[in-house]
Design a protein around this motif. Structure first.
Motif, PDB file in Angstrom:
ATOM      1  N   GLN A  79     -26.174  30.904 -45.756  1.00  0.00           N
ATOM      2  CA  GLN A  79     -27.554  30.497 -45.480  1.00  0.00           C
ATOM      3  C   GLN A  79     -27.500  29.037 -45.002  1.00  0.00           C
ATOM      4  OE1 GLN A  79     -30.476  32.242 -48.413  1.00  0.00           O
ATOM      5  NE2 GLN A  79     -28.548  32.746 -49.426  1.00  0.00           N
ATOM      6  N   PHE A  80     -26.977  28.908 -43.794  1.00  0.00           N
ATOM      7  CA  PHE A  80     -26.567  27.602 -43.291  1.00  0.00           C
ATOM      8  C   PHE A  80     -27.716  26.646 -42.989  1.00  0.00           C
ATOM      9  CE2 PHE A  80     -22.924  30.371 -42.107  1.00  0.00           C
ATOM     10  CZ  PHE A  80     -21.993  29.776 -42.945  1.00  0.00           C
ATOM     11  N   TYR A  81     -28.871  27.157 -42.637  1.00  0.00           N
ATOM     12  CA  TYR A  81     -29.998  26.275 -42.323  1.00  0.00           C
ATOM     13  C   TYR A  81     -30.350  25.395 -43.527  1.00  0.00           C
ATOM     14  CZ  TYR A  81     -34.678  24.672 -41.113  1.00  0.00           C
ATOM     15  OH  TYR A  81     -35.781  23.891 -40.882  1.00  0.00           O
ATOM     16  N   TYR A  82     -30.523  26.026 -44.688  1.00  0.00           N
ATOM     17  CA  TYR A  82     -30.892  25.254 -45.879  1.00  0.00           C
ATOM     18  C   TYR A  82     -29.709  24.460 -46.426  1.00  0.00           C
ATOM     19  CZ  TYR A  82     -35.450  27.249 -45.590  1.00  0.00           C
ATOM     20  OH  TYR A  82     -36.702  27.586 -45.130  1.00  0.00           O
ATOM     21  N   SER A  83     -28.519  24.951 -46.197  1.00  0.00           N
ATOM     22  CA  SER A  83     -27.333  24.175 -46.565  1.00  0.00           C
ATOM     23  C   SER A  83     -27.290  22.878 -45.761  1.00  0.00           C
ATOM     24  CB  SER A  83     -26.066  24.992 -46.316  1.00  0.00           C
ATOM     25  OG  SER A  83     -24.923  24.226 -46.617  1.00  0.00           O
ATOM     26  N   ALA A  84     -27.527  22.986 -44.457  1.00  0.00           N
ATOM     27  CA  ALA A  84     -27.515  21.795 -43.598  1.00  0.00           C
ATOM     28  C   ALA A  84     -28.611  20.821 -44.006  1.00  0.00           C
ATOM     29  CB  ALA A  84     -27.679  22.203 -42.132  1.00  0.00           C
ATOM     30  N   LYS A  85     -29.802  21.334 -44.325  1.00  0.00           N
ATOM     31  CA  LYS A  85     -30.899  20.470 -44.758  1.00  0.00           C
ATOM     32  C   LYS A  85     -30.519  19.721 -46.035  1.00  0.00           C
ATOM     33  CE  LYS A  85     -35.196  21.917 -44.657  1.00  0.00           C
ATOM     34  NZ  LYS A  85     -36.321  21.637 -43.767  1.00  0.00           N
ATOM     35  N   ALA A  86     -29.939  20.437 -46.981  1.00  0.00           N
ATOM     36  CA  ALA A  86     -29.566  19.815 -48.252  1.00  0.00           C
ATOM     37  C   ALA A  86     -28.443  18.798 -48.058  1.00  0.00           C
ATOM     38  CB  ALA A  86     -29.154  20.893 -49.265  1.00  0.00           C
ATOM     39  N   PHE A  87     -27.422  19.168 -47.275  1.00  0.00           N
ATOM     40  CA  PHE A  87     -26.344  18.208 -47.014  1.00  0.00           C
ATOM     41  C   PHE A  87     -26.868  16.972 -46.268  1.00  0.00           C
ATOM     42  CE2 PHE A  87     -23.007  21.593 -47.657  1.00  0.00           C
ATOM     43  CZ  PHE A  87     -22.332  20.922 -48.670  1.00  0.00           C
ATOM     44  N   ASP A  88     -27.844  17.152 -45.400  1.00  0.00           N
ATOM     45  CA  ASP A  88     -28.416  16.020 -44.672  1.00  0.00           C
ATOM     46  C   ASP A  88     -29.087  15.040 -45.639  1.00  0.00           C
ATOM     47  OD1 ASP A  88     -29.219  14.594 -42.239  1.00  0.00           O
ATOM     48  OD2 ASP A  88     -31.238  15.262 -42.764  1.00  0.00           O
TER      49      ASP A  88
ATOM     50  N   ALA B 236     -22.121  23.366 -41.958  1.00  0.00           N
ATOM     51  CA  ALA B 236     -23.322  24.194 -42.039  1.00  0.00           C
ATOM     52  C   ALA B 236     -23.991  24.317 -40.671  1.00  0.00           C
ATOM     53  CB  ALA B 236     -24.294  23.621 -43.065  1.00  0.00           C
ATOM     54  N   CYS B 237     -24.016  23.232 -39.918  1.00  0.00           N
ATOM     55  CA  CYS B 237     -24.611  23.285 -38.567  1.00  0.00           C
ATOM     56  C   CYS B 237     -23.807  24.206 -37.649  1.00  0.00           C
ATOM     57  CB  CYS B 237     -24.707  21.874 -37.964  1.00  0.00           C
ATOM     58  SG  CYS B 237     -25.977  20.858 -38.749  1.00  0.00           S
ATOM     59  N   ILE B 238     -22.495  24.140 -37.746  1.00  0.00           N
ATOM     60  CA  ILE B 238     -21.643  25.029 -36.942  1.00  0.00           C
ATOM     61  C   ILE B 238     -21.869  26.480 -37.358  1.00  0.00           C
ATOM     62  CG2 ILE B 238     -19.245  25.696 -36.482  1.00  0.00           C
ATOM     63  CD1 ILE B 238     -18.595  22.627 -36.688  1.00  0.00           C
ATOM     64  N   GLY B 239     -21.954  26.719 -38.679  1.00  0.00           N
ATOM     65  CA  GLY B 239     -22.219  28.071 -39.171  1.00  0.00           C
ATOM     66  C   GLY B 239     -23.550  28.597 -38.680  1.00  0.00           C
ATOM     67  N   LEU B 240     -24.570  27.749 -38.698  1.00  0.00           N
ATOM     68  CA  LEU B 240     -25.887  28.159 -38.206  1.00  0.00           C
ATOM     69  C   LEU B 240     -25.823  28.462 -36.714  1.00  0.00           C
ATOM     70  CD1 LEU B 240     -28.889  28.625 -38.676  1.00  0.00           C
ATOM     71  CD2 LEU B 240     -29.237  26.170 -38.326  1.00  0.00           C
ATOM     72  N   PHE B 241     -25.148  27.603 -35.959  1.00  0.00           N
ATOM     73  CA  PHE B 241     -25.012  27.821 -34.528  1.00  0.00           C
ATOM     74  C   PHE B 241     -24.328  29.160 -34.244  1.00  0.00           C
ATOM     75  CE2 PHE B 241     -22.705  27.101 -30.470  1.00  0.00           C
ATOM     76  CZ  PHE B 241     -23.810  26.960 -29.640  1.00  0.00           C
ATOM     77  N   GLN B 242     -23.259  29.461 -34.987  1.00  0.00           N
ATOM     78  CA  GLN B 242     -22.556  30.736 -34.807  1.00  0.00           C
ATOM     79  C   GLN B 242     -23.473  31.920 -35.124  1.00  0.00           C
ATOM     80  OE1 GLN B 242     -19.182  30.059 -37.396  1.00  0.00           O
ATOM     81  NE2 GLN B 242     -17.837  29.654 -35.641  1.00  0.00           N
ATOM     82  N   MET B 243     -24.303  31.777 -36.136  1.00  0.00           N
ATOM     83  CA  MET B 243     -25.211  32.866 -36.499  1.00  0.00           C
ATOM     84  C   MET B 243     -26.292  33.058 -35.435  1.00  0.00           C
ATOM     85  SD  MET B 243     -25.412  32.641 -40.614  1.00  0.00           S
ATOM     86  CE  MET B 243     -26.004  34.312 -40.784  1.00  0.00           C
ATOM     87  N   ILE B 244     -26.735  31.961 -34.826  1.00  0.00           N
ATOM     88  CA  ILE B 244     -27.726  32.064 -33.754  1.00  0.00           C
ATOM     89  C   ILE B 244     -27.102  32.770 -32.556  1.00  0.00           C
ATOM     90  CG2 ILE B 244     -29.063  30.721 -32.052  1.00  0.00           C
ATOM     91  CD1 ILE B 244     -29.491  28.638 -34.353  1.00  0.00           C
ATOM     92  N   ILE B 245     -25.870  32.394 -32.204  1.00  0.00           N
ATOM     93  CA  ILE B 245     -25.146  33.037 -31.091  1.00  0.00           C
ATOM     94  C   ILE B 245     -24.991  34.532 -31.347  1.00  0.00           C
ATOM     95  CG2 ILE B 245     -22.924  33.143 -29.861  1.00  0.00           C
ATOM     96  CD1 ILE B 245     -24.427  30.631 -29.176  1.00  0.00           C
ATOM     97  N   ALA B 246     -24.742  34.897 -32.612  1.00  0.00           N
ATOM     98  CA  ALA B 246     -24.543  36.308 -32.967  1.00  0.00           C
ATOM     99  C   ALA B 246     -25.873  37.042 -33.185  1.00  0.00           C
ATOM    100  CB  ALA B 246     -23.678  36.402 -34.219  1.00  0.00           C
ATOM    101  N   ASN B 247     -26.996  36.366 -32.894  1.00  0.00           N
ATOM    102  CA  ASN B 247     -28.332  36.941 -33.098  1.00  0.00           C
ATOM    103  C   ASN B 247     -28.613  37.324 -34.552  1.00  0.00           C
ATOM    104  OD1 ASN B 247     -29.340  36.724 -30.436  1.00  0.00           O
ATOM    105  ND2 ASN B 247     -28.100  38.514 -29.868  1.00  0.00           N
ATOM    106  N   LEU B 248     -28.004  36.605 -35.478  1.00  0.00           N
ATOM    107  CA  LEU B 248     -28.262  36.842 -36.905  1.00  0.00           C
ATOM    108  C   LEU B 248     -29.295  35.856 -37.447  1.00  0.00           C
ATOM    109  CD1 LEU B 248     -24.577  37.442 -38.030  1.00  0.00           C
ATOM    110  CD2 LEU B 248     -26.377  39.161 -37.661  1.00  0.00           C
ATOM    111  N   GLU B 249     -29.605  34.827 -36.671  1.00  0.00           N
ATOM    112  CA  GLU B 249     -30.644  33.848 -37.011  1.00  0.00           C
ATOM    113  C   GLU B 249     -31.489  33.625 -35.764  1.00  0.00           C
ATOM    114  OE1 GLU B 249     -31.593  32.082 -39.684  1.00  0.00           O
ATOM    115  OE2 GLU B 249     -30.037  32.727 -41.059  1.00  0.00           O
ATOM    116  N   PRO B 250     -32.779  33.349 -35.967  1.00  0.00           N
ATOM    117  CA  PRO B 250     -33.621  33.074 -34.780  1.00  0.00           C
ATOM    118  C   PRO B 250     -33.290  31.709 -34.182  1.00  0.00           C
ATOM    119  CG  PRO B 250     -34.876  32.791 -36.796  1.00  0.00           C
ATOM    120  CD  PRO B 250     -33.532  33.327 -37.193  1.00  0.00           C
ATOM    121  N   LYS B 251     -33.548  31.587 -32.875  1.00  0.00           N
ATOM    122  CA  LYS B 251     -33.310  30.317 -32.198  1.00  0.00           C
ATOM    123  C   LYS B 251     -34.278  29.271 -32.698  1.00  0.00           C
ATOM    124  CE  LYS B 251     -31.494  32.400 -28.035  1.00  0.00           C
ATOM    125  NZ  LYS B 251     -31.668  32.623 -26.632  1.00  0.00           N
TER     126      LYS B 251
END
Length: 161
Positions: A119-128, A146-161
């Motif tokens: 759940q990289f979006y909230y991980s990135a927010k917390a780490f920030d 976390a940002c890289i993980g979120l980016f990968q999930m967006i590319i894989a269409n597992l997270e919204p842009k």
């Protein structure tokens, strides 16, 4: 009869043998449907054994504001939310807290558990936020990952842009 079982559950709780705690507490659960202390212990044991959905349900039964504002309660509930793929609710718990050592610790739980659960979006927010409060290189690394993980999930269409 319930007193003896509760004593055994307490003993196993202190020894961190949570499967045994659940064995004893489950056998007397019907006697304590609205008991906050019982539900708090039962929920912690459920979470400690990985039964996060049941733990979340039980934590949410607790009515006492004193318990609901306790860091142990908040951190376990946040962990349950994250493990149940509800990271936004964990983040909202943090947002309601005053700035303190406990809120900093809750941020660490959110950052690391969200990362582990993808759940990289909230991980990135917390780490920030952690990095802003303490410029520790580990927080920068966590945020970057976390940002890289979120980016990968967006590319894989597992997270919204």
């Amino acid at each position: 009869m319930t007193t003896g079982r509760q004593c055994m559950a307490s003993t196993f709780f202190l020894m961190k043998q949570f499967e045994d705690v659940l064995l004893y507490l489950s056998s007397v659960k019907t006697y304590f449907p609205n008991d906050d202390a019982f539900n708090f212990n039962y929920a912690q044991a459920k979470a400690a054994t990985g039964a996060y959905a049941e733990a979340e349900e039980t934590f949410l039964l607790i009515q006492s504001e004193k318990v609901r504002s306790d860091y142990v309660y908040l951190s376990w509930l946040a962990r349950c939310y994250i493990m149940n793929r509800k990271a936004r609710l964990a983040w909202e718990l943090y947002l309601k807290m005053e700035t303190s050592a406990e809120s900093f610790s809750l941020l660490q739980v959110i950052a690391n558990d969200c990362y582990k659960m993808g759940q990289f979006y909230y991980s990135a927010k917390a780490f920030d936020v952690l990095e802003r409060l303490d410029p520790n290189p580990e927080y920068w690394e966590g945020k970057r990952g976390a940002c890289i993980g979120l980016f990968q999930m967006i590319i894989a269409n597992l997270e919204p842009k």
